[in-house]
Design an enzyme around this catalytic site. Structure first.
Site, mmCIF file in Angstrom:
data_model
loop_
_atom_site.group_PDB
_atom_site.id
_atom_site.type_symbol
_atom_site.label_atom_id
_atom_site.label_comp_id
_atom_site.label_asym_id
_atom_site.label_seq_id
_atom_site.Cartn_x
_atom_site.Cartn_y
_atom_site.Cartn_z
ATOM 1 N N ARG A 39 -7.660 15.478 2.367
ATOM 2 C CA ARG A 39 -7.440 16.056 3.699
ATOM 3 C C ARG A 39 -6.017 15.760 4.131
ATOM 4 O O ARG A 39 -5.290 15.038 3.446
ATOM 5 C CB ARG A 39 -8.414 15.428 4.706
ATOM 6 C CG ARG A 39 -8.351 13.897 4.691
ATOM 7 C CD ARG A 39 -9.098 13.252 5.828
ATOM 8 N NE ARG A 39 -9.259 11.811 5.648
ATOM 9 C CZ ARG A 39 -8.330 10.909 5.862
ATOM 10 N NH1 ARG A 39 -7.120 11.285 6.253
ATOM 11 N NH2 ARG A 39 -8.565 9.615 5.680
ATOM 12 N N HIS B 274 0.881 -1.174 0.000
ATOM 13 C CA HIS B 274 0.000 0.000 0.000
ATOM 14 C C HIS B 274 0.916 1.222 0.000
ATOM 15 O O HIS B 274 1.580 1.510 0.994
ATOM 16 C CB HIS B 274 -0.891 -0.008 1.245
ATOM 17 C CG HIS B 274 -1.879 1.128 1.288
ATOM 18 N ND1 HIS B 274 -3.212 0.943 1.519
ATOM 19 C CD2 HIS B 274 -1.724 2.464 1.128
ATOM 20 C CE1 HIS B 274 -3.840 2.103 1.507
ATOM 21 N NE2 HIS B 274 -2.941 3.045 1.275
#
Length: 449
Positions: free
Chosen positions: A291, A208
């Site tokens: 964000r 990831h």
């Protein structure tokens, strides 16, 4: 520049934002539930406003209460941090309707990237590589089966409006698909109010890897390298590091420049993170977070760029802090998320911290809002703090992390510190030879022993 920022969050991220505001000379307003009256950011802010009882829906998610707090204090901007309302497009719009600045992306970009199906379509259009999968939502019928067969089993059923591992199920065979679709849809409906699910190819042992971006909203955007977040439990990140042990400079530049170009085309403003699965030398887009990320300190440590400060500057109309060719990756950084949880069962362990001693020394950073005597409430996430270390190399970084973990003391509650003390000594971790399923397999093995 803004005169006064209301921090619409709690815990370590609220304190992190407050520090950036102080360094910019901006007045701060802390909001808090009744459970957080003694929180560190409340103590240090210039002003504070209680916005409701402990439950998030009645306080930190209470938009009318936040608007009232802005009006009472005269705040002209709101920083949402992460979680809560940070990726709520309607909240950003409401603030604009009340002549308040939202320190974050445009509402249209939050909404676009919040819908996982539309985000994938947009990524594909912008030239970002995506995981093979359905073009849109699927239903538990032959159509879904046909798509799954075309993709090839195993497949991953994912909530279109989801995140954090909810509404996500793996179907290893045709026989598994119906149940996976139904279960994922039910979870998605319960968690997000939207039962839509889609299909993706399930990769066997991927990493990831996420790319940090920064845009000025006027067509300028740069990338700040990657973070490797492959050590996960139930799709929740536990340990993050940068640079990734498996990427070289060529691969980093290629995917980073692809992402930066896409953000330039979108005219994206502020910080954002594009997340990928990486296997056999290929990147596959999975989602974008519009964000600041929990793990942003890793990037700060290896680039020297204060991401929260730049968020605020850019939201106020400032320029990017540098050009792409001025971005330099320096050394290695690792972050461990220390939670108030049992290190074996991961059962939450709220309560009073009797003794607290954070580690120190060169290259050691603690992002935490706790202190000795602080009571961790049972109403929110269980994060005690983030231990971040930096070294000239990954080897030095690991040795520094081992030392810092041994120094850290949090007594009175259970924490995940014992887990990290074990992980930092594991050969696979030392070698950087792990993937997104590694930690769960490791934990299963520990229980078996």
């Amino acid at each position: 520049m803004f005169d006064k920022i209301l921090i619409a969050n709690r815990g370590e991220i609220a304190l992190r934002i407050l520090r950036a505001c102080k360094e910019l000379g901006i007045s701060t307003v802390a909001v808090h539930s009744t459970a957080d009256a003694d929180a560190m950011h409340v103590r240090l802010a210039d002003e504070s406003v209680c916005i409701g009882p402990p439950q998030s829906k009645d306080s930190y998610l209470n938009i009318p209460a936040l608007l009232a707090a802005c009006e009472i204090t005269g705040a002209d901007a709101v920083h949402p941090g992460y979680g809560f309302l940070s990726e709520n497009a309607r909240f950003a719009e409401i603030l604009g309707e009340h002549n308040l600045h939202f320190i974050g992306p445009k509402a249209e970009h939050i909404r676009l990237m919040g819908d996982k199906i539309e985000a994938k379509k947009t990524a594909k259009r912008l030239g970002i590589p995506v995981v093979p999968g359905s073009d849109g939502a699927v239903t538990p019928d032959q159509d879904a089966m046909a798509i799954a067969k075309e993709i090839g089993f195993p497949v991953l059923v994912k909530a279109a409006a989801g995140g954090g591992g909810r509404g996500m199920k793996v179907a290893h065979t045709e026989a598994d698909l119906q149940l996976a679709l139904t279960t994922a849809a039910n979870e998605a409906k319960s968690a997000f109010g939207d039962a839509s699910v889609y299909l993706e190819k399930y990769l066997q042992k991927p990493r990831h890897i996420e790319i940090q971006v920064l845009g000025d909203g006027r067509g300028g955007a740069i990338h700040l390298g990657e973070r490797d977040c492959s050590l996960q439990r139930r799709h929740q990140k536990v340990w993050e590091e940068g640079p990734s042990p498996v990427l070289d400079a060529t691969a980093r530049a290629k995917i980073g420049n692809t992402v930066a170009k896409a953000m330039q085309e979108l005219k994206y403003i502020g910080v954002g993170t594009i997340e990928f699965l990486y296997e056999d030398g290929e990147f596959y887009f999975i989602e974008m977070n519009t964000r600041i990320q929990v793990e942003h300190p890793v990037t700060e440590m290896i680039t020297g760029i204060d991401l929260v400060l730049e968020q605020i500057r850019i939201a106020a109309g400032g320029d990017l802090p540098m050009t792409q060719d001025q971005v330099v990756i320096n050394g290695h950084s690792i972050e461990c998320r220390v939670n108030a949880e049992n290190p074996v069962s991961f059962r939450p362990s709220p309560g009073k911290i009797q003794q607290y001693h954070p580690p120190g020394g060169l290259g050691v950073r603690i992002d935490s809002a706790v202190y000795q005597g602080y009571v961790i409430p049972p109403y929110y996430d269980s994060l005690v703090g983030k231990l971040i270390v930096h070294g000239k190399s990954r080897v030095e970084c690991l040795m520094r992390l081992r030392r810092a973990l041994d120094e850290m003391v949090v007594d009175g509650i259970e924490t995940t510190l014992p887990l990290f003390r074990a992980l930092v000594r594991e050969p696979a971790i030392i070698d950087g030879d792990y993937h997104i399923h590694w930690l769960e397999q490791y934990l299963a093995g520990q229980k078996a022993d």
